[in-house]
Design an enzyme around this catalytic site. Structure first.
Site, mmCIF file in Angstrom:
data_model
loop_
_atom_site.group_PDB
_atom_site.id
_atom_site.type_symbol
_atom_site.label_atom_id
_atom_site.label_comp_id
_atom_site.label_asym_id
_atom_site.label_seq_id
_atom_site.Cartn_x
_atom_site.Cartn_y
_atom_site.Cartn_z
ATOM 1 N N GLY A 5 15.603 8.453 8.282
ATOM 2 C CA GLY A 5 16.469 7.497 8.981
ATOM 3 C C GLY A 5 17.616 8.234 9.637
ATOM 4 N N LYS A 63 20.532 7.493 3.205
ATOM 5 C CA LYS A 63 19.404 8.186 2.572
ATOM 6 C C LYS A 63 19.840 8.955 1.335
ATOM 7 C CE LYS A 63 18.557 10.626 6.217
ATOM 8 N NZ LYS A 63 19.711 10.118 7.005
ATOM 9 N N SER A 76 21.396 9.569 10.658
ATOM 10 C CA SER A 76 22.524 10.079 9.892
ATOM 11 C C SER A 76 23.458 8.913 9.565
ATOM 12 C CB SER A 76 23.278 11.131 10.715
ATOM 13 O OG SER A 76 24.419 11.576 10.027
ATOM 14 N N SER A 81 14.637 13.766 9.753
ATOM 15 C CA SER A 81 13.230 13.962 10.174
ATOM 16 C C SER A 81 12.841 12.985 11.285
ATOM 17 C CB SER A 81 12.281 13.839 8.981
ATOM 18 O OG SER A 81 12.591 12.744 8.144
#
Length: 629
Positions: free
Chosen positions: A53, A59, A55, A127
């Site tokens: 996801g 996460k 920044s 990612s």
């Protein structure tokens, strides 16, 4: 597999030199063997949880919360965070498409090794490219390992409001190039295993969605699930109570003692959860030899349980009742519970005492009860007819674990620290509790709540009786020595066993069932003088430091933090209780229990600042009214 955007297919790839003289080496240890021996929760659970996801999406917060959840339940887990990886393993990589791809490839390979070793690898990486995430999945698929892609779908504007580093602002100003979500596209997962939106949810609520997924996938045994309310062994409706009472009258019965009724109460209210009755022989052996109980449908997890909770029976009881499908437990002639599927087994008293107490000396106060009990034990599931009440004017303090959990929720507690005691409170105890609250506030907790939890079951004859202690404790609260608004005074119904480090684990585990996540432990908890004082140089049955040390190492108490007991003494220079300072040792006086009792009996007041005056008068009145013998 989802369709990959053209932008991903056109990314430039670097050409790395590939070794050709490499042969895979097979491990001698299988995954099944690792699963049997790694962690507290048996079974192979290695896998990778991949959080992707923008920044600021949340996460890392979810990853570390999940890591803590798993580790506290005996499941090995490790969080691999994007920033942490880039300061070590991948410090030579930048943010070009090729470097991003290599970053994810390396992390995918590392996560595979973690997962193959039986660890849950929790990866939190932006990612942004679908190809890279699919590559990480394939690395695991080729190795026969589970891979869970978790899309943390937090809106861009929300992520920007969380940007404490100012990265989004710099990206919009052109200072940072290729920043995902601003000048670099983020390719949304098309078929992730789970989508989590953190906007409007707490970290714990978001993490719980991952926990549910891992339960469904067999990574987390369902038996480890947090429960809001513990199962109680008595009915909540009067019609069910009457049905049990009617059934009980039709069954053969065993008469139980006062201490055994106290154990019925402990079991019925959920203090010993997941235990649902008096121990059968396998449960008894696990407790006696391992201080734990197997939990879950497959017995894959070990709960801390250090003391036998057993019901004694005579040879005559066994001859009369062995083979019955159910039997009634009566206290002073009144039916209080039904024992289902009873199992009789021989009680090796000396073995039990030696393992539980470290001595089989018959002059130990609880050992004496064991020696006088029947030669057999009988275990089985309990159906308690109604909640145990003692009608002694103190039942309003006897809050069950579920009632305590609700009370903590009403107080908006974010930390609950428990203090176990069987003695009157002096200002040294109060200082310790006040200091603990201070430490928790400094650690960032907003509303720490104290569970002031005196033991309310059987104690030896020379201990201060429960009713006197409760009056004394209440006087301390009424005087404002402890904060009323964030202190819960309640009675813990367990009998006292004086089993030192073995028993202190039980005290902590029971408070954990009531919702406490911090436990204050002092010197020589549950200790006493040795019945044969000449046995050890200090005359005590247990080393004074072992209780606290054992608690920190005990299996199955991972979700509770043990807080060490700082030693307090009377500071003569300040006329108050203070934490002992060795460099000023001559200015401190240790007022022992023996000295306190002597002062109380003779009507001599203690030094100013030792104990709240009204609380002292309650204690002194009790001692002065004792028979002179």
């Amino acid at each position: 597999m989802s369709e990959v955007p053209e932008s991903s297919k056109k990314r430039q790839k670097t050409c790395l030199q590939v070794a050709t003289n490499v042969t895979e080496q097979k491990h001698h240890v299988t995954r099944e063997t690792r699963g049997k021996n790694l962690g507290l929760c048996r079974g192979f659970r290695g896998c990778t949880v991949w959080l992707t996801g923008l920044s600021g999406a949340g996460k890392t917060s979810i990853a570390f919360e999940l890591e803590a959840y798993l580790v506290s339940r005996g499941i090995p887990a490790y969080g691999l965070d994007g920033d942490n990886i880039r300061t070590g393993l991948n410090k030579n990589l930048g943010f070009t498409p090729a470097d991003r791809e290599e970053n994810i490839r390396r992390v995918g390979e590392v996560a595979k090794l973690f997962a193959d070793s039986g660890v849950v690898a929790i990866c939190s990486f932006v990612s942004p490219f679908a190809d890279d995430r699919e590559m990480a999945r394939k690395i695991h698929k080729d190795a026969g390992l589970k891979f869970f892609e978790i899309f943390v779908d937090t809106p861009l504007d929300v992520c920007e409001t969380r940007d404490v580093k100012g990265l989004y602002k710099k990206a919009r100003e052109g200072v940072i190039k290729g920043f995902t979500g601003i000048t670099q596209e983020y390719e949304r997962p098309q078929m992730p295993e789970l989508v989590v939106n953190t906007h409007g949810y707490t970290v714990r609520e978001s993490t719980q969605k991952l926990v549910t997924l891992l339960e469904q996938e067999g990574i987390i045994p369902r038996s480890l699930r947090d429960v809001d309310l513990l199962p109680e062994l008595y009915p909540s409706e009067s019609i069910a109570t009457e049905a049990l009472r009617h059934e009980a009258e039709s069954l053969q019965a065993i008469e139980i003692s006062t201490v055994e009724l106290q154990w019925v109460q402990v079991l019925a209210e959920g203090w010993a959860y997941p235990l649902r009755g008096f121990m059968r022989e396998d449960e008894y052996l696990q407790t006696l030899h391992f201080n734990t109980l197997q939990s879950g449908m497959d017995g894959s997890y070990r709960e801390n349980h250090s003391v036998p909770i057993v019901l004694s029976a005579t040879q005559a009881d066994k001859d009369r009742l062995d083979g019955c499908s159910s039997l009634t437990l009566k206290y002073q002639g009144k039916a209080v519970a039904i024992l289902r599927r009873p199992e009789f087994y021989f009680q090796r008293k000396e073995e039990r005492l030696a393992r539980q107490f470290g001595t089989s000396n018959p002059n130990h106060p609880y050992s004496k009860q064991v020696y006088e009990s029947g030669d057999y034990l009988v275990g089985g599931d309990l159906a308690v007819i109604e909640r145990i009440r003692w009608e002694d004017g103190l039942d309003q303090y006897r809050l069950t674990p579920n009632e305590l959990r609700r009370r903590f929720k009403e107080l908006n507690a974010d930390a609950i620290f428990a203090f176990q005691l069987r003695n009157p409170i002096h200002n040294g105890h109060a200082l310790l509790m006040q200091d603990t609250r201070r430490q928790l506030l400094e650690r960032g907790f907003k509303q720490p709540v104290l569970l002031l939890h005196p033991l309310g079951g059987w104690t030896k004859d020379d201990d201060v009786p429960l009713d006197v202690r409760m009056k004394q404790h209440q006087a301390v609260l009424d005087a404002g020595v402890l904060r009323r608004e964030d202190t819960v005074l309640a009675i813990f119904p367990s009998p006292m066993m004086y089993a030192g480090p073995t028993e202190v684990q039980w005290h902590a585990k029971a408070r954990m069932n009531a919702g406490a996540n911090f436990y204050i432990v002092g010197r020589d908890p549950a200790g006493m003088p040795h019945p044969a004082k000449e046995t050890y140089p200090d005359g005590n049955l247990y080393d004074a430091t072992h209780g606290a040390r054992v608690l920190k190492m005990a299996q199955g108490l991972d979700s509770m933090e043990i807080l060490p007991f700082r030693v307090a003494a009377y500071d003569k220079s300040a006329s108050r209780m203070a934490f002992f300072e060795p460099k000023r040792k001559d200015e401190f006086e240790f007022i022992s229990g023996t000295k306190m009792r002597t002062l109380a009996k003779t009507g001599v007041s203690p030094p100013d600042g030792f104990m709240e005056p009204v609380a002292w008068r309650i204690l002194a009145t009790y001692y002065q009214n004792l028979p002179q013998s």
